[in-house]
Design a protein around this motif. Structure first.
Motif: not given
Length: 134
Positions: A10, A12, A15, A25
């Motif tokens: 997860e 950041k 992204a 990405s």
């Protein structure tokens, strides 16, 4: 494996747009790269032709060298080659980057020598564990 773990995470940063291929990405680039690495590894493990094996590793190394060259030309510091795994390791990211460069040089040199020995010397049909007839 490190790339797939990072893709599933997860963080950041995953992204954000990749610095070289700005239209995708970092997560997408690492996924494509992990799939390509897996396909090459599978063929190196299960494939029959030595020339194809060494060519695929050499091709993959060429892609990695081209990516690193792109980063260098952009004066970009660091490489997300192993994803976010560097955050979990007890060594600085610069050390991981240096080790990855050494591994890349080793794989490039080794696959180039193997490719030279098999393909350019006319042994393109040589398979692992079998000697050419004659």
């Amino acid at each position: 494996m490190c790339k797939l773990i990072s893709v599933a995470g997860e963080a950041k940063v995953m992204a954000l747009a990749d610095p070289v291929f700005r239209f995708i990405s970092l997560r997408q680039l690492l996924l494509v790269t992990a799939l390509a690495e897996g396909a090459v590894a599978w063929y190196v493990w299960k494939g029959k032709e030595s020339a194809a094996k060494s060519f695929l590793v050499l091709w993959l190394c060429g892609m990695f060298i081209g990516y690193r060259l792109g980063l260098w030309l952009m004066n970009y510091k660091g490489c997300s080659c192993v994803g976010t795994v560097t955050e979990w390791l007890p060594v600085p990211p610069a050390t991981v980057d240096w080790v990855m460069k050494v591994v890349l040089a080793y794989l490039t040199a080794g696959s180039a020598v193997c490719f030279w020995k098999t393909f350019l010397k006319g042994d393109t049909k040589q398979t692992v564990g079998h000697q050419p007839a004659g």
